[in-house]
Design an enzyme around this catalytic site. Structure first.
Site, short mmCIF file in Angstrom:
data_model
loop_
_atom_site.label_atom_id
_atom_site.label_comp_id
_atom_site.label_asym_id
_atom_site.label_seq_id
_atom_site.Cartn_x
_atom_site.Cartn_y
_atom_site.Cartn_z
N GLY A 120 0.80 -1.24 -0.08
CA GLY A 120 -0.01 -0.10 -0.08
C GLY A 120 0.74 1.21 -0.06
CG ASN A 122 1.31 3.22 -5.81
OD1 ASN A 122 1.51 4.19 -6.42
ND2 ASN A 122 1.91 1.85 -6.12
NE ARG A 199 -10.84 -10.78 -7.52
CZ ARG A 199 -11.20 -11.95 -7.65
NH1 ARG A 199 -10.65 -13.03 -7.00
NH2 ARG A 199 -12.14 -12.45 -8.43
CB ILE A 200 -8.14 -9.90 -14.16
CG1 ILE A 200 -6.79 -9.73 -14.17
CG2 ILE A 200 -8.59 -9.44 -15.33
CD1 ILE A 200 -6.16 -11.24 -15.25
CG LEU A 201 -11.56 -5.23 -11.59
CD1 LEU A 201 -11.39 -3.63 -11.84
CD2 LEU A 201 -12.12 -5.56 -10.46
CG ASN A 215 -4.03 -0.87 -12.79
OD1 ASN A 215 -3.64 -1.14 -11.67
ND2 ASN A 215 -3.23 -1.55 -13.85
CG HIS A 217 1.66 -2.03 -15.45
ND1 HIS A 217 1.42 -3.12 -15.17
CD2 HIS A 217 2.66 -2.05 -16.54
CE1 HIS A 217 2.18 -4.01 -15.76
NE2 HIS A 217 2.92 -3.39 -16.79
CG ASP A 256 -1.50 -4.38 -17.00
OD1 ASP A 256 -2.07 -3.81 -16.26
OD2 ASP A 256 -0.69 -5.43 -16.94
#
Ligand code: GRF
Length: 311
Positions: A120, A122, A199-201, A215, A217, A256
């Site tokens: 965390g 960010n 997790r991928i939404l 997001n 990256h 991404d």
């Protein structure tokens, strides 16, 4: 001085120049006291009975904004001068996170939900930027799919509501996201920030919150998409890249992939390790995420296809 604040000050300045408005430096001084702003400069100018120059007028706006009282100040001014909104003025107000309704200016709270899975840093960058008033907004929830995510501790410390939402066995992505949405929807956030959310939404969720999810990256997309954590930096080093960096982008239904808001570069040094490169990129991540949120919260972003135009 923020351009929109200056423009707004000017609009009212033209109005106070008419002899029918009783607004002068004494008036400003009194209103400041009424609304709880103590300012020595304004008090001194009022004592001297000096004219309310444009510069002093601007200054009063800056002061009110700094004190988080611009909404109240504007309401008091508008009570005397009247106020008519138009498209342009609405834009200035939006930039300042204000809106006007029923004779009253109000502060719009830019609400964010932050999704996390890990340490965390960010999230911390956002928290710090809010405290330093670099971001005018509020984190209304931090949600993690991992119980031990240190990000939850960081949020708890700040009194931000936290949620731990583990995935269930054999649950589809969409099922998880529907449960996630049960937390998010009632909060009605302006923005959902994926800050290390592993997790991928599902397309269902992404479409529901289109252009409202961002997001971060840790590479320069579209290179090294689909990788996470140290895998990204390892791949960058193995490929022999001379630069790397980070990307803040909108989330769409490919991983991404969505429109890019901000990218920042770092040099890849010959003696870099995964750790040293990751650390250098992470610094840029924190800056980029804060900048992206600033732009979004001030309505300074327009999306045209894949392109994000900064207004
Ligand atoms: C960051 O490197 C981010 O780019 C990636 O996950 C990491 C999260 O780090 N998506 P932290 O939990 O914010 O420290």
């Amino acid at each position: 001085m923020k351009e929109s604040l200056k423009n707004l000050a000017d609009i009212f300045y033209m109005k106070i120049l008419t002899p029918s408005t009783p607004i002068n430096i004494q008036w400003v001084n009194k209103i400041f006291r009424d609304i709880g702003i103590r300012d020595e400069s304004i008090e001194k100018i009022a004592e001297l009975n000096a004219p309310l120059s444009r510069e002093v007028w601007y200054y009063s706006f800056i002061k009110a904004e700094e004190e988080g009282k611009l909404d109240v100040y504007l309401t008091r001014i508008a009570e005397v001068t009247g106020f008519e909104e138009n498209e342009k003025i609405r834009e200035y107000l939006q930039t300042l996170n204000l809106y006007y309704k029923d004779g009253v200016f109000r502060r719009r709270v830019f609400k964010m939900v932050v999704l996390v899975s890990g340490r965390g840093t960010n999230l911390q960058a956002i928290i710090d930027a809010i405290k330093e008033r670099k971001i005018d907004g509020k984190i209304v929830a931090v949600i993690s799919n991992r119980k031990k995510a240190y990000a939850l501790e960081r949020a708890k410390r700040e009194g931000i509501p936290i949620y731990y939402l583990p995935a269930r066995k054999n649950e589809t992505r969409e099922d998880y996201d529907r449960r996630l949405n049960e937390i998010i929807e009632p909060l009605n956030p302006d923005l959902i920030v994926l800050a290390g959310f592993l997790r991928i939404l599902s397309p269902w969720f992404v479409n529901k919150y289109r252009n409202k999810i961002i997001n971060i990256h840790p590479a320069l997309l579209p290179s090294f998409a689909g990788l996470y954590g140290e895998h990204v930096h390892k791949a960058v080093l193995e490929y022999g890249c001379k630069v790397s960096g980070c990307t803040v982008h909108f989330v769409d239904d490919k991983v991404d992939h969505g429109p890019i808001i901000i990218q920042k570069c770092v040099e890849v040094k010959d003696d870099d390790t995964v750790e040293s490169l990751a650390a250098r990129v992470l610094e840029r991540e924190h800056e980029s995420l804060v900048e992206a949120i600033q732009l979004l919260s001030q309505g300074k972003i327009k999306i045209e296809g894949r392109k994000v135009i900064r207004l």
